[in-house]
Write a protein that holds these residues in place. Structure first.
Motif, PDB file in Angstrom:
ATOM      1  N   GLU A 107       0.890  -1.153  -0.009  1.00  0.00           N
ATOM      2  CA  GLU A 107       0.185  -0.096  -0.157  1.00  0.00           C
ATOM      3  C   GLU A 107       0.830   1.172   0.041  1.00  0.00           C
ATOM      4  OE1 GLU A 107      -2.700  -0.781   3.304  1.00  0.00           O
ATOM      5  OE2 GLU A 107      -3.966  -2.153   2.212  1.00  0.00           O
ATOM      6  N   GLU A 108       1.976   1.275   0.806  1.00  0.00           N
ATOM      7  CA  GLU A 108       2.878   2.288   0.833  1.00  0.00           C
ATOM      8  C   GLU A 108       3.478   2.470  -0.686  1.00  0.00           C
ATOM      9  OE1 GLU A 108       5.751   1.708   3.860  1.00  0.00           O
ATOM     10  OE2 GLU A 108       4.484   1.641   5.464  1.00  0.00           O
ATOM     11  N   ALA A 109       3.844   1.542  -1.320  1.00  0.00           N
ATOM     12  CA  ALA A 109       4.526   1.682  -2.644  1.00  0.00           C
ATOM     13  C   ALA A 109       3.518   2.182  -3.615  1.00  0.00           C
ATOM     14  CB  ALA A 109       4.916  -0.041  -2.845  1.00  0.00           C
ATOM     15  N   ARG A 110       2.278   1.639  -3.798  1.00  0.00           N
ATOM     16  CA  ARG A 110       1.308   2.281  -4.406  1.00  0.00           C
ATOM     17  C   ARG A 110       1.208   3.533  -4.058  1.00  0.00           C
ATOM     18  NH1 ARG A 110      -4.431  -0.843  -4.126  1.00  0.00           N
ATOM     19  NH2 ARG A 110      -4.148   0.039  -1.764  1.00  0.00           N
ATOM     20  N   GLU A 111       0.717   4.110  -3.101  1.00  0.00           N
ATOM     21  CA  GLU A 111       0.738   5.500  -2.823  1.00  0.00           C
ATOM     22  C   GLU A 111       2.027   6.325  -3.392  1.00  0.00           C
ATOM     23  OE1 GLU A 111      -0.204   9.343  -2.101  1.00  0.00           O
ATOM     24  OE2 GLU A 111      -1.536   7.417  -1.977  1.00  0.00           O
ATOM     25  N   ARG A 112       3.249   5.866  -3.076  1.00  0.00           N
ATOM     26  CA  ARG A 112       4.474   6.458  -3.467  1.00  0.00           C
ATOM     27  C   ARG A 112       4.632   6.579  -5.355  1.00  0.00           C
ATOM     28  NH1 ARG A 112       7.810   3.550  -1.011  1.00  0.00           N
ATOM     29  NH2 ARG A 112       8.331   1.948  -2.657  1.00  0.00           N
ATOM     30  N   ASN A 113       4.116   5.425  -5.884  1.00  0.00           N
ATOM     31  CA  ASN A 113       3.776   5.374  -7.201  1.00  0.00           C
ATOM     32  C   ASN A 113       2.981   6.567  -7.636  1.00  0.00           C
ATOM     33  OD1 ASN A 113       4.647   4.063  -9.695  1.00  0.00           O
ATOM     34  ND2 ASN A 113       2.306   3.210  -9.788  1.00  0.00           N
ATOM     35  N   ARG A 114       1.808   6.350  -6.989  1.00  0.00           N
ATOM     36  CA  ARG A 114       0.956   7.544  -7.240  1.00  0.00           C
ATOM     37  C   ARG A 114       1.592   9.027  -7.257  1.00  0.00           C
ATOM     38  NH1 ARG A 114      -3.578   5.527  -3.546  1.00  0.00           N
ATOM     39  NH2 ARG A 114      -4.583   3.853  -4.888  1.00  0.00           N
ATOM     40  N   ARG A 115       2.174   9.092  -6.331  1.00  0.00           N
ATOM     41  CA  ARG A 115       3.074  10.383  -6.256  1.00  0.00           C
ATOM     42  C   ARG A 115       4.091  10.695  -7.348  1.00  0.00           C
ATOM     43  NH1 ARG A 115       3.760   8.870  -0.763  1.00  0.00           N
ATOM     44  NH2 ARG A 115       5.848   8.633  -0.950  1.00  0.00           N
ATOM     45  N   GLU A 116       4.912   9.688  -7.781  1.00  0.00           N
ATOM     46  CA  GLU A 116       5.809   9.820  -8.549  1.00  0.00           C
ATOM     47  C   GLU A 116       5.253   9.816 -10.043  1.00  0.00           C
ATOM     48  OE1 GLU A 116       8.425   6.515  -7.773  1.00  0.00           O
ATOM     49  OE2 GLU A 116       9.711   7.673  -6.041  1.00  0.00           O
ATOM     50  N   THR A 117       3.967   9.194 -10.092  1.00  0.00           N
ATOM     51  CA  THR A 117       3.429   9.217 -11.413  1.00  0.00           C
ATOM     52  C   THR A 117       3.148  10.855 -11.976  1.00  0.00           C
ATOM     53  OG1 THR A 117       2.465   7.258 -11.156  1.00  0.00           O
ATOM     54  CG2 THR A 117       1.453   8.436 -12.875  1.00  0.00           C
ATOM     55  N   ARG A 118       3.034  11.623 -10.861  1.00  0.00           N
ATOM     56  CA  ARG A 118       2.810  13.032 -11.158  1.00  0.00           C
ATOM     57  C   ARG A 118       3.917  13.633 -11.396  1.00  0.00           C
ATOM     58  NH1 ARG A 118      -0.037  13.233  -5.511  1.00  0.00           N
ATOM     59  NH2 ARG A 118      -1.992  11.756  -6.036  1.00  0.00           N
ATOM     60  N   ALA A 119       5.260  13.155 -11.174  1.00  0.00           N
ATOM     61  CA  ALA A 119       6.293  13.709 -11.690  1.00  0.00           C
ATOM     62  C   ALA A 119       7.269  12.713 -12.111  1.00  0.00           C
ATOM     63  CB  ALA A 119       7.283  14.285 -10.465  1.00  0.00           C
ATOM     64  N   PRO A 120       7.148  12.503 -13.578  1.00  0.00           N
ATOM     65  CA  PRO A 120       7.761  11.438 -14.326  1.00  0.00           C
ATOM     66  C   PRO A 120       9.229  11.773 -14.206  1.00  0.00           C
ATOM     67  CG  PRO A 120       6.281  12.285 -15.802  1.00  0.00           C
ATOM     68  CD  PRO A 120       6.076  12.754 -14.299  1.00  0.00           C
ATOM     69  N   LEU A 121       9.663  12.792 -14.607  1.00  0.00           N
ATOM     70  CA  LEU A 121      11.233  13.085 -14.628  1.00  0.00           C
ATOM     71  C   LEU A 121      12.032  12.858 -13.419  1.00  0.00           C
ATOM     72  CD1 LEU A 121      11.034  16.320 -16.724  1.00  0.00           C
ATOM     73  CD2 LEU A 121      11.902  14.095 -17.469  1.00  0.00           C
ATOM     74  N   LEU A 122      11.357  13.179 -12.150  1.00  0.00           N
ATOM     75  CA  LEU A 122      11.599  12.760 -10.997  1.00  0.00           C
ATOM     76  C   LEU A 122      11.998  11.349 -10.736  1.00  0.00           C
ATOM     77  CD1 LEU A 122      12.986  13.762  -8.207  1.00  0.00           C
ATOM     78  CD2 LEU A 122      10.697  13.796  -7.409  1.00  0.00           C
ATOM     79  N   ARG A 123      11.168  10.707 -11.236  1.00  0.00           N
ATOM     80  CA  ARG A 123      11.026   9.110 -10.975  1.00  0.00           C
ATOM     81  C   ARG A 123      12.414   8.651 -11.783  1.00  0.00           C
ATOM     82  NH1 ARG A 123       5.964   4.948 -11.868  1.00  0.00           N
ATOM     83  NH2 ARG A 123       7.077   3.227 -11.208  1.00  0.00           N
ATOM     84  N   TYR A 124      12.339   9.038 -12.994  1.00  0.00           N
ATOM     85  CA  TYR A 124      13.356   8.492 -14.052  1.00  0.00           C
ATOM     86  C   TYR A 124      14.704   8.976 -13.509  1.00  0.00           C
ATOM     87  CZ  TYR A 124      15.934   7.390 -18.426  1.00  0.00           C
ATOM     88  OH  TYR A 124      16.892   7.081 -19.255  1.00  0.00           O
ATOM     89  N   ALA A 125      14.854  10.111 -12.971  1.00  0.00           N
ATOM     90  CA  ALA A 125      16.175  10.390 -12.386  1.00  0.00           C
ATOM     91  C   ALA A 125      16.639   9.610 -11.040  1.00  0.00           C
ATOM     92  CB  ALA A 125      16.089  12.054 -11.772  1.00  0.00           C
ATOM     93  N   ARG A 126      15.753   9.435 -10.446  1.00  0.00           N
ATOM     94  CA  ARG A 126      15.875   8.390  -9.332  1.00  0.00           C
ATOM     95  C   ARG A 126      16.319   6.797  -9.926  1.00  0.00           C
ATOM     96  NH1 ARG A 126      11.047   9.721  -6.198  1.00  0.00           N
ATOM     97  NH2 ARG A 126      11.585  11.426  -4.811  1.00  0.00           N
ATOM     98  N   TYR A 127      15.504   6.477 -10.818  1.00  0.00           N
ATOM     99  CA  TYR A 127      16.048   5.015 -11.535  1.00  0.00           C
ATOM    100  C   TYR A 127      17.251   5.192 -11.969  1.00  0.00           C
ATOM    101  CZ  TYR A 127      16.267   1.761 -15.129  1.00  0.00           C
ATOM    102  OH  TYR A 127      16.612   0.604 -16.036  1.00  0.00           O
ATOM    103  N   LEU A 128      17.874   6.235 -12.733  1.00  0.00           N
ATOM    104  CA  LEU A 128      19.140   6.319 -13.104  1.00  0.00           C
ATOM    105  C   LEU A 128      20.222   6.405 -12.056  1.00  0.00           C
ATOM    106  CD1 LEU A 128      18.615   8.669 -16.275  1.00  0.00           C
ATOM    107  CD2 LEU A 128      18.964   6.346 -16.367  1.00  0.00           C
ATOM    108  N   TRP A 129      20.079   7.292 -11.024  1.00  0.00           N
ATOM    109  CA  TRP A 129      20.776   7.277  -9.926  1.00  0.00           C
ATOM    110  C   TRP A 129      21.012   5.912  -9.186  1.00  0.00           C
ATOM    111  CZ3 TRP A 129      24.451   9.831  -7.570  1.00  0.00           C
ATOM    112  CH2 TRP A 129      24.805   9.446  -6.175  1.00  0.00           C
ATOM    113  N   ASN A 130      19.790   5.412  -8.940  1.00  0.00           N
ATOM    114  CA  ASN A 130      20.028   3.945  -8.267  1.00  0.00           C
ATOM    115  C   ASN A 130      20.871   2.905  -9.073  1.00  0.00           C
ATOM    116  OD1 ASN A 130      18.926   4.577  -5.941  1.00  0.00           O
ATOM    117  ND2 ASN A 130      16.838   4.503  -6.846  1.00  0.00           N
TER     118      ASN A 130
END
Length: 170
Positions: free
Chosen positions: A132-155
């Motif tokens: 449920e926490e992951a689903r909520e985080r995913n909802r937040r990150e869906t609103r900011a796809p560039l930030l999500r992609y940047a986190r992915y590249l960093w990791n």
């Protein structure tokens, strides 16, 4: 521990080593103690769960384990497991368990108590909460796809760097 000398030392103690690398590695029925020591880089050890320790607690047998982060993280008492990082340490631990039935029984009783925290229903509830926490985080990150992609590249870069520094190769 793969040497003939180690195997002979076990035989002298009346210990039969049952190698469970494949198939029934998780089945602790008909064993008196668990031995789990890995020889791999720290970056790999950091990803391994404490399954063998938890399974030992649930099976009501003492565990002799290598110095892994997951085991150490769960340790609350010397009765949780005997840390063994060499063949000599394993033999010493076996001698302690054979020479002290009180220690053996205390470790079994301690493990029974520790296993309660890993009840199937309790773990299922924790997983539901995590998802449920992951689903909520995913909802937040869906609103900011560039930030999500940047986190992915960093990791990805971080994982790659840690692997290179530790000498680990896939």
């Amino acid at each position: 521990m793969k040497t003939d000398a180690f195997q002979e030392a076990l035989r002298q103690r009346g210990v039969r080593f049952a190698n469970r690398f494949q198939g029934t590695w998780h089945d602790y029925e008909n064993v008196d103690a668990v031995l789990a020591i890995r020889d791999c880089p720290p970056v790999v050890m950091a990803t391994k769960p404490a399954s063998k320790l938890i399974n030992a607690w649930k099976a009501r047998v003492p565990a002799m384990l290598g110095p892994e982060p997951a085991y150490r993280e769960l340790r609350r008492s010397p009765l949780d497991f005997l840390e063994t990082d060499s063949a000599e340490a394993v033999l010493d631990a076996i001698d302690r368990l054979q020479g002290s039935p009180e220690l053996y029984q205390a470790m079994v009783e301690n493990g029974m108590k520790r296993a309660e925290a890993f009840d199937d229903n309790l773990l299922a509830a924790r997983w539901i909460e995590l998802l449920e926490e992951a689903r909520e985080r995913n909802r937040r990150e869906t609103r900011a796809p560039l930030l999500r992609y940047a986190r992915y590249l960093w990791n990805r870069q971080k994982i790659s760097l840690v692997k290179r520094l530790s000498g680990w190769r896939d």
